[in-house]
Design a protein around this motif. Structure first.
Motif, short mmCIF file in Angstrom:
data_model
loop_
_atom_site.label_atom_id
_atom_site.label_comp_id
_atom_site.label_asym_id
_atom_site.label_seq_id
_atom_site.Cartn_x
_atom_site.Cartn_y
_atom_site.Cartn_z
N ILE A 83 5.24 -27.35 -5.83
CA ILE A 83 4.26 -27.32 -6.67
C ILE A 83 3.98 -25.92 -7.19
O ILE A 83 4.01 -24.90 -6.48
N HIS A 84 3.61 -25.70 -8.49
CA HIS A 84 3.30 -24.51 -9.07
C HIS A 84 4.69 -23.64 -9.31
O HIS A 84 4.57 -22.56 -9.66
N PHE A 100 11.46 -36.24 -20.82
CA PHE A 100 11.90 -36.04 -19.63
C PHE A 100 12.95 -35.11 -19.68
O PHE A 100 13.78 -34.45 -20.49
N ARG A 107 14.21 -35.13 -11.64
CA ARG A 107 13.84 -35.69 -13.25
C ARG A 107 12.34 -34.99 -12.99
O ARG A 107 11.58 -35.41 -12.32
N PHE A 109 8.93 -35.14 -15.70
CA PHE A 109 8.25 -35.62 -16.71
C PHE A 109 7.09 -34.67 -17.26
O PHE A 109 6.35 -34.25 -16.34
N SER A 111 4.17 -34.72 -19.96
CA SER A 111 3.40 -35.60 -20.87
C SER A 111 2.96 -34.92 -21.81
O SER A 111 2.69 -33.43 -21.86
N SER A 114 0.09 -32.18 -21.46
CA SER A 114 0.71 -31.03 -20.72
C SER A 114 1.20 -29.98 -21.52
O SER A 114 2.07 -29.21 -21.30
N LYS A 148 6.54 -25.85 -15.41
CA LYS A 148 5.82 -25.41 -14.28
C LYS A 148 5.67 -26.66 -13.53
O LYS A 148 5.20 -27.89 -14.23
N LYS A 150 3.69 -29.64 -11.34
CA LYS A 150 2.42 -29.81 -11.27
C LYS A 150 2.41 -30.74 -9.90
O LYS A 150 1.57 -30.85 -9.21
N GLY A 151 3.39 -31.81 -9.70
CA GLY A 151 3.42 -32.78 -8.74
C GLY A 151 4.69 -33.28 -8.58
O GLY A 151 5.57 -33.04 -9.40
N ARG A 152 4.79 -33.97 -7.43
CA ARG A 152 6.09 -34.66 -7.06
C ARG A 152 6.14 -35.68 -6.46
O ARG A 152 5.01 -35.96 -5.52
N THR A 153 6.93 -36.66 -6.43
CA THR A 153 7.01 -37.89 -5.41
C THR A 153 8.59 -38.23 -5.40
O THR A 153 9.10 -38.00 -6.18
N THR A 160 11.03 -37.48 -8.56
CA THR A 160 10.43 -37.49 -9.96
C THR A 160 9.30 -36.34 -9.70
O THR A 160 8.49 -36.63 -8.96
N ILE A 162 6.32 -33.96 -11.91
CA ILE A 162 5.48 -33.87 -13.14
C ILE A 162 5.41 -32.46 -13.67
O ILE A 162 5.26 -31.34 -12.58
N THR A 164 4.56 -29.06 -16.59
CA THR A 164 3.71 -28.81 -17.80
C THR A 164 4.22 -27.51 -18.57
O THR A 164 5.12 -27.00 -17.82
#
Lengths: 182, 690
Positions: A83-84, A100, A107, A109, A111, A114, A148, A150-153, A160, A162, A164
């Motif tokens: 993250i970051h 994407f 991968r 994403f 949005s 962002s 950058k 911001k989050g992951r899962t 995947t 996220i 920005t």
């Protein structure tokens, strides 16, 4: 992004493989099974660097099947989004909600929320691209972007994240195709 | 913008500090503990006032501007300096003063205190206890507009969503009771919040209105095409409207999941597709008046292939994927043959060697670019050609082949463009909405906020009715009102062949075979309905934003059989005749009622039509007594539904035509219909002669 870590993995070896080439088979099987796998919390295993010979201890025989379970320790090169973290990625697909991008098997994403404000409404349905208000920035499939995380899962064996591009110095760095460098 | 929930403030530690720069842009998401800015402790002018955003950082570690590899850095500068926040100051002056400032300063980081979205500037209303001089920003709650794979796309926090299968297509609740719904856009299924969905719907509506178009969602199987993977269909390939394509074969494994087998050539299966008559006119009309999309029960590859095939049909290209690659391969091998031939005649063995190499590489290239052709086709060529006489490949023939290939490639490129124009990314397939199950289609997935400007054309209603959500005006268990039913399309030559994907809808007129089905006019009928719908929708001033497609369709339908009074005979089994007011009506009744007719249980003197399955029932006998009452087959009603016009009863009569209306009609006890008619005609003659 990339880091090296020592991990251990259990390999079930069938009796047909016993013999002279036991260790070689173990290493080969380990590589086959583990490379490309996405491990939760560790990331994608990009490569198995080394399997120290002395670390392969004797295996335990399973009573029911006759196969032997070896616990192998190995050093692996892992790819994990932090993250970051700022990464360069290649855009694969644009849709009305964002786009994407891929960093290898990862991968990401991004949005539309962002993206910088001048790109917020810039989705072009005809060309499948995100275009800024001044038409200077065109993010389409194949472009390179700096983003950058911001989050992951981790889900279904895939990671995947996220991203920005809203902050300074993030965004399009390469239009056109075939970077191949990421 | 709705009022935002302020969850935190961004405060300077003391009043004498000045903000040196922001590290994060206005509107970006921030997390606890993140450094969002730098504060200078010294009181000297360090360039920026408290309200600056977007400075070029020249102190400490400065990021290098990402230089574009293709263009020099000027244009990048322009992009990044554009800001639209109300409080920002444009940067030129700031840049100068920043570079003029002293390089060494006391800078300390400004740490964020809560998760959320950063807003720079004074918060809208400060409570009294706050010292507003030190507040330079505030943090609002993230609204989680888009959630993908359990992560909010804006703040990156993982959401805990209810993902039980049953609720897959109903709104899911996230904390703070914000309704989220799933949506499928361009092949990906994400979850979006209600406000986001509304915004999307508004954007769509605006775009459609500005182009004076409506949205059209098409089904593929048995609506536009009839596909089969039965090998017997191969004999029809010579026809212009029968095409083939190769798809991976799908098997159902024990877990019930469908997986495409490996892209190993052996698992590819050939499918044969017959296009419905008049599909070209239909699509051309649709292109002009509608924004077309596809929602099919097939897989993603199937959907992509069929859409390209339709596009090819529109531009007139006749070669499909396997043919195209075959041609490419032929030209390539002919080319290398030619080169080798030249080399041999030139006596240069090196060249021949190169040509061989090129041939091999061409082989490999052809194989890798095309993952779908059959392996069998490939193997024989090089071997046989080497032995055959090579003077068959002359320069003239080469040129010919090349030209042919060029022409075909050009058509292919046109077809791709046409496909993009026609469908864009608006293709939804079964793989995209896998969680919905096999027999469910949900309009909400495509139009999260209702689809008020959308029409659906499908041969099956039940899949749409199976979706859990219903609009306000639809009864439970019934399909939505903006669904236009079409007659399921079966090509008679393919009858009995295996069906790909879903079976066709229920066709009441199945037994009647209309011989050669080139006379199938359904697409022309539907095209006419769509044209009428479009004109009606945009007829009045478009300021009337409450009019939905469903409303217009409903009023169009009601006019078809207005004043009609129907009695059904032999169509509804007894146990369904006691209708529950809340449950779904039997299909026939639903059709009749939506067309504006009244359905009565018994024949009265006002009955205008009796729709029957077979002749000779009591109701029919009673009906024949009534002048002007038509006794028709069920196909009449179906045709009315399919065309949205009052069909000619004469084509669907069950038995003799009705008696003409006369002043007095003698009551007749005889059961013989012919006699009745004879008497009636005689009477008529007599009366007329008077």
């Amino acid at each position: 992004m990339f880091y090296v870590k020592t991990l251990s993995h259990e390999i079930v070896l069938e009796p047909v493989h016993f013999g002279q080439k036991l260790r070689a088979t173990l290493v080969r099987l380990l590589k086959e099974q583990v490379e490309g796998l996405a491990l939760a919390n560790y990331g994608y295993v990009v490569n198995v660097i080394e399997v120290p010979e002395d670390q392969i201890k004797s295996g335990v025989i399973e009573y029911d099947t006759g196969s032997v379970i070896f616990t192998v320790q190995y050093t692996a090169l892992l790819l994990r989004p932090f993250i970051h973290e700022v990464l360069d990625a290649v855009v694969s697909q644009c849709n009305p909600l964002g786009f994407f991008a891929f960093v290898g098997p990862l991968r990401i994403f991004v949005s539309k929320h962002s993206m910088p404000e001048d790109m917020f409404n810039g989705f072009d349905g005809e060309k499948d691209a995100w275009i800024s208000d001044d038409k200077e920035v065109v993010i389409a499939s194949g472009s390179g972007v700096r983003l950058k995380i911001k989050g992951r899962t981790v889900e279904q064996g895939n990671i995947t994240a996220i991203g920005t591009i809203k902050d300074n110095y993030l965004g399009l760095i390469d239009d056109g195709e075939a970077q191949g460098t990421v | 913008m709705t009022t935002e929930n302020i969850v935190g403030f961004v405060e300077l530690p003391s009043a004498t500090d000045k903000l040196h720069c922001w590290k994060v842009r206005n509107g970006s998401s921030v997390r606890v503990g993140e450094t969002i800015g730098l504060i200078s402790k010294n009181a000297n002018e360090s360039g920026a006032g408290a309200n600056t955003s977007n400075l070029e950082v020249s102190v400490v570690k400065s990021h290098k501007r990402p230089k574009r590899r293709m263009r020099p850095g000027d244009t990048v500068v322009a992009t990044f300096e554009v800001t639209t926040t109300a409080d920002s100051i444009t940067t030129n002056s700031a840049v100068e003063s920043a570079s003029a400032s002293e390089p060494k300063q006391d800078l300390c980081p400004l740490i964020c205190s809560t998760d959320g979205i950063l807003r720079i500037g004074r918060p809208p209303s400060t409570t009294e206890g706050q010292n507003s001089a030190t507040i330079i920003g505030y943090i609002v709650k993230c609204l989680h507009p888009t959630v993908i794979e359990g992560l909010c796309a804006v703040c990156g926090n993982s959401m805990e969503l209810l993902t039980s299968n049953k609720q897959a297509y109903s709104p899911e609740k996230v904390d703070d009771s914000v309704n989220m719904s799933r949506v499928t856009v361009a092949g990906v299924t994400v979850t979006i919040s209600e406000s986001e969905g509304q915004r999307m719907a508004e954007e769509d509506a605006e775009r459609l209105r500005s182009q004076r178009k409506l949205s059209l969602v098409l089904d593929l199987d048995h609506t536009l095409v009839h596909a089969t993977n039965d090998v017997r269909a191969q004999q029809y390939l010579h026809r212009e409207d029968v095409r083939n394509l190769v798809l991976p074969m799908i098997t159902v494994s024990e877990s019930g999941h469908e997986q495409a087998m490996l892209k190993n050539n052996f698992w590819m299966q050939q499918h044969f597709v017959k296009l419905r008559p008049h599909v070209k006119e239909f699509l051309e009309m649709a292109l002009a008046l509608y924004e077309v999309g596809v929602y099919t029960a097939g897989t993603r590859e199937y959907a992509e292939q069929i859409t390209i095939m339709l596009a090819r049909h529109l531009v007139g290209a006749t070669r499909d994927q396997p043919d195209l690659e075959h041609l490419r391969y032929q030209v390539q091998s002919a080319e290398s043959e030619f080169a080798r031939h030249e080399a041999k005649s030139g006596g240069n063995t090196d060249q021949a060697h190169d040509a061989d190499h090129a041939d091999e590489q061409g082989n490999q290239a052809a194989e890798t670019t095309d993952g779908k052709s059959r392996k069998r086709k490939r193997v024989t060529f090089t071997a046989s050609k080497m032995d055959e006489k090579t003077d068959g490949v002359t320069a003239g023939k080469m040129a010919e082949m090349k030209q042919e290939l060029e022409g075909v490639e050009r058509l292919e490129a046109e077809a791709q463009e046409m496909r993009q124009k026609l469908f864009g990314s608006r293709v939804v397939s079964r793989t995209d909405v896998g969680d919905l199950g096999r027999d469910v289609k949900s309009l909400k997935r495509v139009f999260p906020c209702g689809g008020t400007m959308a029409v659906v054309v499908d041969d099956r209603e039940d899949v749409w009715a199976n979706a859990g959500e219903v609009a306000a005006s639809t009864r439970k268990g019934e399909p939505p009102e903006n669904l236009l039913l079409v007659r399921p399309y079966h090509w008679h030559r393919f009858v009995g062949y295996a069906d790909v994907n879903n079976a066709a809808g229920f066709d009441l007129t199945r037994s009647q075979n209309e011989g050669d089905d080139e006379s199938d006019e359904q697409l022309l009928w539907t095209s006419d309905i769509l044209k009428r719908l479009h004109t009606r929708f945009y007829a009045k001033n478009t300021e009337d934003k409450d009019k939905t497609v469903a409303d217009v369709l409903r009023s169009m339908r009601q006019e078809v059989l207005l004043g009609g009074s129907l009695v059904l005979s032999g169509l509804i089994p007894l146990h369904k005749q006691k209708g529950e007011s809340n449950g779904p009506r039997p299909a026939v009744i639903r059709y009749a009622e939506s067309l504006g007719a009244k359905v009565l249980p018994n024949v009265t003197s006002h009955t205008t039509h009796v729709v029957a399955a077979k002749d000779g029932t009591d109701k029919i006998l009673a009906a024949r007594q009534i002048p002007g009452c038509f006794v028709v087959k069920a196909s009449w009603l179906m045709e009315c539904i399919w065309t949205l016009k009052r069909s000619d009863e004469g084509k669907h009569l069950l038995g003799p035509p009705p008696q003409k209306k006369l002043a007095d009609l003698p009551a007749n006890d005889s059961d013989d219909d012919d006699d009745d008619d004879l008497v009636a005609e005689l009477e008529n003659e007599l009366l007329n002669e008077d």
